[in-house]
Design an enzyme around this catalytic site. Structure first.
Site, PDB file in Angstrom:
ATOM      1  N   LYS A  78       2.795   6.952  -3.110  1.00 23.47           N
ATOM      2  CA  LYS A  78       1.335   6.819  -3.175  1.00 23.47           C
ATOM      3  C   LYS A  78       0.800   6.786  -1.742  1.00 23.47           C
ATOM      4  O   LYS A  78       1.392   6.131  -0.868  1.00 23.47           O
ATOM      5  CB  LYS A  78       0.983   5.536  -3.925  1.00 23.47           C
ATOM      6  CG  LYS A  78      -0.498   5.348  -4.212  1.00 23.47           C
ATOM      7  CD  LYS A  78      -0.725   4.034  -4.959  1.00 23.47           C
ATOM      8  CE  LYS A  78      -2.169   3.813  -5.340  1.00 23.47           C
ATOM      9  NZ  LYS A  78      -2.379   2.536  -6.052  1.00 23.47           N
ATOM     10  N   SER A 153      -5.102   3.244 -10.235  1.00 26.35           N
ATOM     11  CA  SER A 153      -5.376   4.169  -9.164  1.00 26.35           C
ATOM     12  C   SER A 153      -4.157   4.999  -8.728  1.00 26.35           C
ATOM     13  O   SER A 153      -4.314   5.969  -8.003  1.00 26.35           O
ATOM     14  CB  SER A 153      -5.896   3.408  -7.936  1.00 26.35           C
ATOM     15  OG  SER A 153      -4.881   2.561  -7.420  1.00 26.35           O
ATOM     16  N   SER A 177      -3.059  -0.899 -11.256  1.00 26.78           N
ATOM     17  CA  SER A 177      -2.950   0.476 -10.767  1.00 26.78           C
ATOM     18  C   SER A 177      -1.598   1.173 -10.935  1.00 26.78           C
ATOM     19  O   SER A 177      -1.516   2.382 -10.745  1.00 26.78           O
ATOM     20  CB  SER A 177      -3.365   0.539  -9.304  1.00 26.78           C
ATOM     21  OG  SER A 177      -4.761   0.590  -9.221  1.00 26.78           O
TER      22      SER A 177
HETATM   23  N1  GLN Z   1      -8.792  -0.618 -11.720  1.00 23.46           N
HETATM   24  C1  GLN Z   1      -8.497  -1.620 -10.756  1.00 23.46           C
HETATM   25  C2  GLN Z   1      -9.556  -1.639  -9.685  1.00 23.46           C
HETATM   26  O1  GLN Z   1     -10.272  -0.707  -9.618  1.00 23.46           O
HETATM   27  C3  GLN Z   1      -7.137  -1.321 -10.231  1.00 23.46           C
HETATM   28  C4  GLN Z   1      -6.940  -1.500  -8.776  1.00 23.46           C
HETATM   29  C5  GLN Z   1      -5.513  -1.464  -8.346  1.00 23.46           C
HETATM   30  O2  GLN Z   1      -4.633  -2.000  -9.018  1.00 23.46           O
HETATM   31  N2  GLN Z   1      -5.284  -0.943  -7.177  1.00 23.46           N
HETATM   32  O3  GLN Z   1      -9.684  -2.562  -8.942  1.00 23.46           O
END
Ligand code: GLN
Length: 484
Positions: A78, A153, A177
């Site tokens: 990532k 994400s 995420s």
């Molecule tokens: N959907 C969550 C957010 O937008 C996930 C974020 C993450 O785990 N990086 O904060």
């Protein structure tokens, strides 16, 4: 068989028996990326030459008789994880031309293990989102249906594993995420216990919940990667001196007699009916294998989103203050004074969701509102954590759906931040509590994947692997692959 389709276990067996070489395996993955990534757009950077060089080095080590589960195994990273000498953008314009000067602790460990970096994957900018649409470089497409999002994400990593572009991938999970895109793409995704794997060299989002982890084709593979990246790190004071078990050892143990809690609050409200049916079928399957299920209650679950979306923007507003256009990345030229320089660099470099979070967080932390918002959210967080610890003291783990629905259409929810935040209802609890949690494939609704989530006790990823692996020995969901 095409080598890129292999799991870590299968590939490393073949490598060690010298049936294949790391160079062949790496070539197969790079060829697959070339073949399908034009449609999926999972990768931001592909480093062919570096990958081939690492593969050749792995082959030399193998030839010298070295063994190791990850020696010669190609993977994707990532793009919010630092990789020395390779562009690391966090999918943000502000870091568009930024090359990491050092590697994250977990990347160093994987280098030592001999794993091969293929490239970097797309994400929501700075990992803010649940669809990978917030990337400054355009959205990633779900390999099961190219009109839909891969979740987020870590959407690029999940899509890449689902489409067999790599043998495994790394993601980060702050509030779902890793698990969310794993569920949307039908792969296994593990968020380790907070502190289990070092945050050193991650581009920080919410430092109190950030944790890196694997996205893999099987549960057993997730155990292999975790064993390699876990452990205390002197550069991250939140990693305790906690022994890292050999996860392969107990993974085959039966689930007979294990007590699994079903938190009532995770099976109501916005949960899609057909998703619920798929999860019910998975529960039935585990019952057949001898697991015992009991209903439990986590009444503060309903405050999870509210408290997460105060704490997260607050930490973001502070963590992203370092992007001032001077020390890192994009810098606006010829500005009259320092303040204009900051505002122009940040105004141009950050996307709309990042700006929204910086503003929300700055507001929640401001003198007049700190007690009402930030402090209150932290108190709620403590209750959520204590409640989950308490329930987990009477069961071995919890089972829930990962997401309330299946992959939505690209563009369908991007205009409505609140709707997007609600994607996280079932995943923020474990993040706020710092508990390990894993999403594994549990079926399909109208051709779209469904994930089930297992939440464990602190530092007890082993139980999650045992339950997940047991499920994968009698079900085929994780073996189904999208046609591309
Ligand atoms: N959907 C969550 C957010 O937008 C996930 C974020 C993450 O785990 N990086 O904060």
């Amino acid at each position: 068989m095409t080598l890129n389709k292999l799991t870590i276990k299968e590939a490393s067996e073949k490598l060690q028996k010298r049936k294949i070489t790391a160079v062949q395996l790496t070539r197969a993955c790079l060829a697959r990326i070339k073949e399908v990534d034009g449609k999926i757009k999972a990768c931001i950077t592909v480093c062919d030459d570096k990958a081939m060089e690492m593969a050749r080095e792995a082959d030399i080590r193998l030839k010298n008789g070295e063994n190791g589960d990850l020696l010669g195994i190609p993977y994707l990273v990532k793009d919010n994880i630092m990789t020395r000498g390779i562009k690391t953008t966090a999918s943000s314009k502000i870091l568009e031309n930024y090359t990491a000067p050092f590697s994250a602790a977990i990347i160093k460990k994987l280098n030592q293990a001999g794993a091969v970096i293929l490239g970097k994957t797309n994400l929501d900018e700075f990992a803010h989102g649940a669809s990978t649409e917030n990337s400054a470089f355009g959205p990633t497409h779900n390999p099961w249906n190219l009109d839909r999002v891969p979740g987020g994400s870590s959407g690029g990593s999940a899509a890449a594993v689902a489409a067999n572009m790599c043998i495994f991938a790394l993601g980060t999970d702050t509030g779902g995420s890793i698990r969310h895109p794993a569920s949307f793409c039908s792969v296994t995704g593990l968020k380790p216990t907070y502190g289990r794997s070092s945050r050193f060299g991650l581009i920080a989002m919410t430092s109190s919940t950030d944790v890196p982890g694997p996205l893999t084709k099987t549960v057993a593979d997730a155990g292999i990667v975790l064993a390699a990246i876990a452990g205390q790190d002197k550069n991250d004071a939140t990693t305790p001196d906690e022994p890292v078990p050999d996860y392969g050892q107990d993974i085959d143990k039966s689930v007979k007699g294990l007590k699994i809690g079903l938190p009532r609050e995770y099976f109501t409200g916005g949960l899609n009916k057909e998703v619920k049916q798929a999860i019910d079928a998975a529960i039935k399957e585990l019952k057949k294998q001898g697991a015992e299920f009991l209903e439990v209650s986590l009444p503060h679950t309903k405050y999870g989103i509210a408290s997460y979306y105060i704490i997260t923007p607050s930490e973001i507003s502070s963590n992203l203050a370092r992007f001032d256009g001077i020390r890192y990345g994009f810098s606006a030229k010829e500005t009259e004074d320092l303040i204009t320089g900051y505002t122009k660099s940040r105004g141009h470099g950050f996307g709309p969701e990042v700006k929204r979070r910086i503003m929300l967080g700055t507001y929640a932390l401001s003198a007049g509102y700190f007690d009402a918002y930030y402090l209150q959210a932290q108190k709620v967080r403590t209750i959520i954590k204590e409640e989950m610890d308490e329930v987990l003291s009477s069961v071995d783990c919890l089972l829930t759906p990962t997401s309330p629905g299946t992959a939505f259409k690209i563009g369908e929810q991007s205009g409505d931040p609140l709707q997007m935040y609600l994607e996280d209802v079932f995943v923020t609890g474990a993040s706020l509590a710092g508990l390990p949690a894993m999403s594994i494939p549990a079926g399909f609704v109208n051709g779209l994947p469904v994930g089930m989530q297992l939440i464990g006790k602190r530092f007890d990823e082993a139980t999650l692997f045992r339950v997940g692996h047991s499920f994968q020995t009698t079900t085929e969901w994780h073996r189904e692959k999208p046609e591309l």
